[in-house]
Motif scaffolding. Structure first.
Motif, PDB file in Angstrom:
ATOM      1  N   ALA A   1       0.809  -1.220  -0.235  1.00  0.00           N
ATOM      2  CA  ALA A   1      -0.091  -0.114  -0.018  1.00  0.00           C
ATOM      3  C   ALA A   1       0.931   1.347  -0.002  1.00  0.00           C
ATOM      4  O   ALA A   1       0.531   2.257  -0.680  1.00  0.00           O
ATOM      5  N   VAL A   2       1.812   1.355   0.773  1.00  0.00           N
ATOM      6  CA  VAL A   2       2.734   2.521   0.847  1.00  0.00           C
ATOM      7  C   VAL A   2       3.520   2.764  -0.442  1.00  0.00           C
ATOM      8  O   VAL A   2       3.651   3.855  -0.778  1.00  0.00           O
ATOM      9  N   LEU A   3       3.938   1.425  -0.945  1.00  0.00           N
ATOM     10  CA  LEU A   3       4.435   1.794  -2.352  1.00  0.00           C
ATOM     11  C   LEU A   3       3.934   2.209  -3.349  1.00  0.00           C
ATOM     12  O   LEU A   3       4.192   3.135  -4.131  1.00  0.00           O
ATOM     13  N   LEU A   4       2.389   1.586  -3.419  1.00  0.00           N
ATOM     14  CA  LEU A   4       1.675   2.077  -4.550  1.00  0.00           C
ATOM     15  C   LEU A   4       1.143   3.760  -3.960  1.00  0.00           C
ATOM     16  O   LEU A   4       0.851   4.389  -4.956  1.00  0.00           O
ATOM     17  N   HIS A   5       0.914   3.827  -2.769  1.00  0.00           N
ATOM     18  CA  HIS A   5       0.519   5.427  -2.618  1.00  0.00           C
ATOM     19  C   HIS A   5       1.587   6.293  -2.745  1.00  0.00           C
ATOM     20  O   HIS A   5       1.278   7.489  -3.475  1.00  0.00           O
ATOM     21  N   ARG A   6       2.759   5.851  -2.865  1.00  0.00           N
ATOM     22  CA  ARG A   6       3.926   6.710  -3.270  1.00  0.00           C
ATOM     23  C   ARG A   6       3.776   7.029  -4.894  1.00  0.00           C
ATOM     24  O   ARG A   6       4.021   7.884  -5.165  1.00  0.00           O
ATOM     25  N   ALA A   7       3.339   5.941  -5.622  1.00  0.00           N
ATOM     26  CA  ALA A   7       3.250   6.150  -6.912  1.00  0.00           C
ATOM     27  C   ALA A   7       2.102   7.015  -7.322  1.00  0.00           C
ATOM     28  O   ALA A   7       2.065   7.958  -8.212  1.00  0.00           O
ATOM     29  N   ILE A   8       0.833   6.575  -6.852  1.00  0.00           N
ATOM     30  CA  ILE A   8      -0.378   6.917  -7.469  1.00  0.00           C
ATOM     31  C   ILE A   8      -1.231   7.939  -6.385  1.00  0.00           C
ATOM     32  O   ILE A   8      -2.180   8.314  -6.795  1.00  0.00           O
ATOM     33  N   GLY A   9      -0.597   7.990  -5.089  1.00  0.00           N
ATOM     34  CA  GLY A   9      -1.532   8.861  -4.346  1.00  0.00           C
ATOM     35  C   GLY A   9      -2.789   8.487  -4.240  1.00  0.00           C
ATOM     36  O   GLY A   9      -3.150   7.386  -3.781  1.00  0.00           O
ATOM     37  N   ALA A  10      -3.770   9.410  -4.270  1.00  0.00           N
ATOM     38  CA  ALA A  10      -5.092   9.415  -3.884  1.00  0.00           C
ATOM     39  C   ALA A  10      -6.045   8.328  -4.716  1.00  0.00           C
ATOM     40  O   ALA A  10      -6.974   7.935  -4.662  1.00  0.00           O
TER      41      ALA A  10
END
Ligand code: XMP
Length: 339
Positions: free
Chosen positions: A60-69
């Motif tokens: 989740a944190v990795l994806l959040h860094r890539a695509i945010g909201a």
């Protein structure tokens, strides 16, 4: 699109993974993966199921860094988690800036488990309920294109093995199921990593050692640690005993030295004595193992004085328990969980 994070692993990728094992660099992994996810996902919306475990959290944190909201996380309270776990974990997810929807679904799971004692049937019910709850929430999000999963390399190897006839010992509720039901494309940003590499990536992303050091916990949760029928009362007894044990391991500096620890509530009552009166109450088993990959496990030789103290604390502190045992079974021939 890079096959490493999207789609089926090719033999060439698996071979490349083996070559790279010794030169793994978490900073490079994070920057390359974030770039690949940005390109591969663009403005698409992604849904991810958080479990509280290391793999889904780092994904989740990795994806959040890539695509945010555009990343939407769903965290389901099955009613089968450890004491206060839902509240604590959702708090730390929000602290990480993740977009998390929490769903309280304990009544559904416990209702469907009423009267069921067979371990496989319990696992199937919990798995089915999880998919139903998750799917219902995901539908509300509209125009989701991708399902993200915290699959890691050993899971891929294990589910290949599980497809061979005769070797599936237990149906794991978090491998398979969701993708077939939801008809979304799959993104698995950790699929080529071993567990230690996942933890290093998490550290690189600034995640706390508390979150990264969490022990493995089965998807079906305490539902498969309450042996026999799962009732709200029996879950509550197990939560209390488990909390005393896990807190004691932490206080003694033992938690981070072992692979996994927990308590099983046995379907056994035994006679005891309290204040001169006869009791007829439940027995629990403490279980602590070391392992590298969960395929085999050895029993941890905990200090006797420590075990004796925990035993007394559980018997004095948890109403309904008058006997504590320590499980000394290696895997194989036992498994880590009792069901
Ligand atoms: P066993 O009991 O098969 O467990 O020796 C091996 C490891 O897997 C965990 N486990 C599960 N993990 N979903 C999970 O995510 C499941 O359904 C499940 N069942 C067992 C178990 O806790 C141990 O770490």
């Amino acid at each position: 699109m890079d096959n490493r994070y999207f789609g089926v692993p090719t033999a060439a990728l698996v071979e490349q993974k083996e070559r790279e094992r010794n030169s793994f660099n978490p900073a490079t992994y994070v920057s390359e993966t974030v770039a690949a996810l940005k390109t591969g996902l663009g403005q698409d919306k992604v849904v991810l199921g958080l479990s509280g475990g290391v793999d889904s959290s780092v994904s989740a944190v990795l994806l959040h860094r890539a695509i945010g909201a555009n990343l939407h996380c769903i965290f389901v309270d099955t009613g089968l988690m450890r004491k206060n776990e839902y509240e604590e974990v959702i708090g730390s997810y929000k602290g990480l800036g993740l977009n998390v929807i929490g769903v309280r679904a304990g009544d559904k799971f416990l209702g469907d488990l009423a009267g069921v004692t067979d371990p496989e049937q319990k696992r199937k019910i919990i798995g089915r309920d999880f998919i139903e709850v998750f799917d219902e929430e995901a539908q509300k999000l509209h125009s989701i294109k991708w399902l993200a999963q915290g699959t890691i390399y050993p899971d891929i190897a294990e589910s290949f093995a599980a497809h061979k006839p005769g070797v599936a010992v237990k149906s794991h509720h978090n491998v398979g199921g969701l993708p077939e039901k939801m008809n979304l494309s799959i993104v698995e940003p950790l699929r080529m990593l071993f567990k230690d590499e996942v933890r290093r990536v998490g550290r690189e992303l600034g995640m706390s050692s508390e979150m990264l050091g969490r022990h493995p916990f089965p998807g079906p949760g305490l539902g498969i640690r309450v042996l026999g029928e799962v009732t709200p009362g029996r879950i509550a007894i197990l939560q209390e005993a488990d909390k005393i044990f896990i807190d004691a391991l932490r206080a003694e500096g033992l938690y981070n030295k072992v692979w996994q620890a927990g308590v099983m509530l046995l379907p056994v009552q035994s006679v005891g004595v309290e204040n001169g009166a006869r009791t007829y109450e439940n027995a629990v088993a403490l279980r602590v193992v070391n392992s590298v990959d969960a395929m085999t496990a050895t029993v941890v030789h905990l200090p006797w004085e420590f075990l004796a103290r925990v035993s007394t604390d559980i018997m004095n502190g948890v109403k309904g328990v008058n006997r504590v045992t320590y499980d000394i079974s290696a895997k194989p021939p036992a498994t880590i969980e009792w069901e």
